[in-house]
Design a protein around this motif. Structure first.
Motif, PDB file in Angstrom:
ATOM      1  N   VAL A 122       0.872  -1.141  -0.055  1.00 59.64           N
ATOM      2  CA  VAL A 122       0.141  -0.080   0.029  1.00 59.64           C
ATOM      3  C   VAL A 122       0.834   1.144   0.026  1.00 59.64           C
ATOM      4  O   VAL A 122       0.724   2.301  -0.500  1.00 59.64           O
ATOM      5  N   LEU A 123       2.039   1.263   0.462  1.00 58.85           N
ATOM      6  CA  LEU A 123       2.936   2.567   0.921  1.00 58.85           C
ATOM      7  C   LEU A 123       3.602   2.760  -0.386  1.00 58.85           C
ATOM      8  O   LEU A 123       4.132   3.969  -0.417  1.00 58.85           O
TER       9      LEU A 123
ATOM     10  N   ILE B 112     -11.251  -7.432  -0.624  1.00 55.92           N
ATOM     11  CA  ILE B 112     -10.414  -7.750   0.451  1.00 55.92           C
ATOM     12  C   ILE B 112      -9.067  -8.489   0.107  1.00 55.92           C
ATOM     13  O   ILE B 112      -9.352  -9.722  -0.659  1.00 55.92           O
ATOM     14  N   TYR B 113      -8.027  -8.145   0.643  1.00 56.41           N
ATOM     15  CA  TYR B 113      -6.805  -8.975   0.336  1.00 56.41           C
ATOM     16  C   TYR B 113      -6.296  -9.104   1.778  1.00 56.41           C
ATOM     17  O   TYR B 113      -6.150  -8.245   2.678  1.00 56.41           O
ATOM     18  N   ALA B 114      -5.776 -10.427   2.117  1.00 54.62           N
ATOM     19  CA  ALA B 114      -5.643 -10.767   3.434  1.00 54.62           C
ATOM     20  C   ALA B 114      -4.399 -11.909   3.462  1.00 54.62           C
ATOM     21  O   ALA B 114      -4.259 -12.824   2.693  1.00 54.62           O
ATOM     22  N   ASP B 115      -3.444 -11.902   4.401  1.00 56.65           N
ATOM     23  CA  ASP B 115      -2.615 -12.520   4.703  1.00 56.65           C
ATOM     24  C   ASP B 115      -2.258 -12.606   6.431  1.00 56.65           C
ATOM     25  O   ASP B 115      -1.690 -11.703   6.857  1.00 56.65           O
ATOM     26  N   ARG B 116      -2.667 -13.879   6.890  1.00 58.21           N
ATOM     27  CA  ARG B 116      -2.462 -14.183   8.351  1.00 58.21           C
ATOM     28  C   ARG B 116      -3.240 -12.827   9.045  1.00 58.21           C
ATOM     29  O   ARG B 116      -4.358 -12.980   8.858  1.00 58.21           O
TER      30      ARG B 116
ATOM     31  N   HIS C 182      -8.009   3.479  -5.839  1.00 60.21           N
ATOM     32  CA  HIS C 182      -6.828   3.470  -5.221  1.00 60.21           C
ATOM     33  C   HIS C 182      -5.480   2.668  -6.299  1.00 60.21           C
ATOM     34  O   HIS C 182      -4.479   3.018  -5.730  1.00 60.21           O
ATOM     35  N   GLU C 183      -6.036   1.915  -7.102  1.00 56.67           N
ATOM     36  CA  GLU C 183      -5.180   1.210  -8.056  1.00 56.67           C
ATOM     37  C   GLU C 183      -4.107   0.539  -7.114  1.00 56.67           C
ATOM     38  O   GLU C 183      -2.924   0.560  -7.559  1.00 56.67           O
ATOM     39  N   LEU C 184      -4.590  -0.325  -6.386  1.00 65.03           N
ATOM     40  CA  LEU C 184      -3.245  -1.180  -5.508  1.00 65.03           C
ATOM     41  C   LEU C 184      -3.097  -2.423  -6.374  1.00 65.03           C
ATOM     42  O   LEU C 184      -3.985  -2.853  -6.947  1.00 65.03           O
ATOM     43  N   GLN C 185      -1.910  -2.693  -6.100  1.00 66.88           N
ATOM     44  CA  GLN C 185      -1.590  -3.932  -6.979  1.00 66.88           C
ATOM     45  C   GLN C 185      -1.026  -5.081  -6.024  1.00 66.88           C
ATOM     46  O   GLN C 185      -0.004  -4.872  -5.558  1.00 66.88           O
ATOM     47  N   PHE C 186      -2.105  -6.166  -6.101  1.00 65.72           N
ATOM     48  CA  PHE C 186      -1.561  -7.273  -4.926  1.00 65.72           C
ATOM     49  C   PHE C 186      -1.541  -8.498  -5.849  1.00 65.72           C
ATOM     50  O   PHE C 186      -2.323  -8.584  -6.817  1.00 65.72           O
ATOM     51  N   ASP C 187      -0.707  -9.411  -5.168  1.00 66.83           N
ATOM     52  CA  ASP C 187      -0.520 -10.691  -5.986  1.00 66.83           C
ATOM     53  C   ASP C 187      -2.121 -11.648  -5.460  1.00 66.83           C
ATOM     54  O   ASP C 187      -2.462 -11.446  -4.503  1.00 66.83           O
TER      55      ASP C 187
END
Length: 238
Positions: A38-39, A208-212, A222-227
């Motif tokens: 995000v940052l 939603i993207y989540a890990d642990r 917001h155009e965030l790029q997650f696996d």
């Protein structure tokens, strides 16, 4: 805006402790790489962490992101001291930290109190870090009335519905993230905060993207790029 916040919530002149070196003590449940994603490319963003604890996450993200401006919100009550004292009897905490280290932190808390230690831990960042002693959701309104509007919110608090929904309402343009995604599994297999996060994601047309322990609500704007492997699918939509 942030300069005004530094004036409204000023640092004390004696914000360091000569006999205590700043330390990074954090209860990291995993997945904070999502926050670093995000940052990325968000130079000079205002990041608000609700539930700062000892400032460990703040130290990490401020160190790794030059230009990031940070708001720490926490009541910093005596219950933190009692909580740290209890950690030596908790399996996951004992695996992460030696008992002697936990006892050392508890002793420092007893001697100086939580706020003085947090000030000492974050003093080197005081030109881009604000400490607000308070509780949410009241702190949301206090910040908004002062013109302090975060770009990114990280919620690590009491797992109450109002803490999440009020953040969504009062800061409609902020990216909402947080901790405790995998905390407190119940008898039916549900987790306490997930329905709150899912509610906000639906209202914002977000994913939603989540890990642990960590989650992020990613919205198209917001155009965030997650696996895609971190993409969360709720049971109701699976």
């Amino acid at each position: 805006m942030f300069a005004d916040a530094l004036q409204r919530w000023p640092w004390p002149e004696d914000c360091t402790l000569p006999d205590v070196s700043p330390f990074t003590f954090t209860l990291d449940g995993g997945g904070r790489h999502l926050i670093q994603t995000v940052l990325q490319n968000r130079t000079n963003s205002i990041f608000a962490e609700f539930g700062t604890f000892m400032g460990g996450a703040a130290r990490t993200w401020l160190s790794n992101n030059i230009g990031l401006r940070y708001v720490c919100v926490d009541p910093w009550g005596d219950d933190i001291t009692d909580y740290v004292k209890s950690l030596s009897n908790v399996d996951w905490a004992a695996r992460a930290y030696k008992t002697s280290y936990l006892e050392e932190i508890a002793e420092l808390l007893s001697r100086y109190g939580p706020l003085r230690l947090v000030q000492n831990n974050l003093a080197s960042f005081k030109d881009r870090c604000v400490l607000i002693r308070g509780r949410i959701p009241a702190a949301y309104s206090e910040m908004r009335s002062a013109g302090l509007v975060p770009d990114i919110i990280y919620i690590d608090a009491l797992k109450r519905h109002e803490d999440f929904v009020e953040a969504h309402k009062i800061f409609p343009n902020a990216i909402i993230t947080g901790d405790d995604w995998n905390w407190g599994i119940q008898a039916d297999g549900a987790y306490p905060i997930r329905p709150y996060v899912e509610e906000i994601a639906r209202e914002r047309n977000g994913q939603i993207y989540a890990d642990r322990a960590t989650f992020v609500i990613s919205e198209p704007r917001h155009e965030l790029q997650f696996d895609d492997k971190w993409r969360y699918m709720s049971q109701s939509s699976a």
